[in-house]
Motif scaffolding. Structure first.
Motif, PDB file in Angstrom:
ATOM      1  N   LEU A 233       0.760  -0.880  -0.042  1.00  0.00           N
ATOM      2  CA  LEU A 233      -0.044   0.044  -0.319  1.00  0.00           C
ATOM      3  C   LEU A 233       0.822   1.348   0.097  1.00  0.00           C
ATOM      4  O   LEU A 233       1.524   1.488   1.015  1.00  0.00           O
TER       5      LEU A 233
ATOM      6  N   VAL B 151      -5.970   3.983   4.191  1.00  0.00           N
ATOM      7  CA  VAL B 151      -4.539   4.465   4.480  1.00  0.00           C
ATOM      8  C   VAL B 151      -4.510   6.128   4.669  1.00  0.00           C
ATOM      9  O   VAL B 151      -4.752   6.699   3.960  1.00  0.00           O
TER      10      VAL B 151
ATOM     11  N   GLN C 115       5.127   3.759   2.132  1.00  0.00           N
ATOM     12  CA  GLN C 115       4.489   2.436   2.110  1.00  0.00           C
ATOM     13  C   GLN C 115       4.145   1.563   3.248  1.00  0.00           C
ATOM     14  O   GLN C 115       5.251   1.770   4.117  1.00  0.00           O
TER      15      GLN C 115
ATOM     16  N   VAL D 284      -8.983   0.007  -1.412  1.00  0.00           N
ATOM     17  CA  VAL D 284      -8.035   0.774  -0.661  1.00  0.00           C
ATOM     18  C   VAL D 284      -8.336   2.366  -1.201  1.00  0.00           C
ATOM     19  O   VAL D 284      -8.470   2.733  -2.195  1.00  0.00           O
TER      20      VAL D 284
ATOM     21  N   TYR E 210      -6.973   6.089  -0.228  1.00  0.00           N
ATOM     22  CA  TYR E 210      -5.741   6.941   0.287  1.00  0.00           C
ATOM     23  C   TYR E 210      -6.114   8.280   0.767  1.00  0.00           C
ATOM     24  O   TYR E 210      -6.759   9.101  -0.195  1.00  0.00           O
TER      25      TYR E 210
END
Length: 190
Positions: free
Chosen positions: A93, A120, A141, A151, A153
């Motif tokens: 990620l 994240v 990361q 996911v 961000y």
């Protein structure tokens, strides 16, 4: 004979808008009543259909300039091993942002999870170093070993004015996170 004459007339009509110069005299074929013909000779033409000049000029245009220096270094990278239903696979990620003006530090602070999504969350904090007109990419990361999940961000900090940064969602502070993200389970915290 009529067919040839019609073909010639059609060709002349088609080329009427062109600059045509006759270079040789033509002659129609002679036709005998017995349908015996002698070879004729069509006129020859030089056809200048289009004249194109290619030139250059100087104009002010925006040209992207990007200087990226990537060096490999051995660093400790967190690895999250997540036990949940589904076949696990290891993946990275990575949150990235592109900055100019002054340098900034990008660091993953948390990873939060719901049943089908990971969030994240990274912080982007400005530093005092002037980048002298250069544009650089910053990244951080974390590796996970988990089933495939969507996911998102999220970067906490001011969004740099670069097109590349449209890949992330930017919020001013942790208080500006959506209720869904706030209620998600924290599975990693730096």
């Amino acid at each position: 004979m009529k067919m040839r004459l019609l073909s010639i007339v059609a060709l002349v009509a088609l080329l009427a808008s062109c600059d045509i110069k006759k270079t040789e005299k033509g002659e129609m074929p002679e036709v005998d009543v017995d349908v015996t013909t002698e070879a004729g000779e069509l006129p020859e033409y030089d056809v200048d259909w289009m004249d194109v000049d290619v030139k250059t000029t100087t104009r002010m245009v925006e040209v992207p300039k990007l200087v990226v220096v990537m060096e490999e270094e051995e660093v400790e990278v967190p690895v999250l091993d997540i036990d949940m239903p589904g076949e696990k696979s290891e993946r990275t990620l990575m949150v990235e942002t592109e900055i100019s003006g002054t340098d900034a530090d990008l660091e993953i602070q948390e990873v939060r999870a719901t049943k089908n999504k990971l969030y994240v969350i990274a912080t982007l904090e400005k530093e005092d170093t002037d980048l002298d007109g250069k544009t650089i990419r910053k990244q951080d990361q974390i590796d996970i070993n988990a089933p495939a999940l969507d996911v998102e961000y999220i970067v906490v900090g001011e969004r740099p004015d670069r097109v590349f940064n449209n890949n992330n969602k930017y919020v001013a502070s942790m208080n500006d996170l959506s209720a869904t993200v706030k209620e998600a389970r924290v599975i990693y915290s730096d």
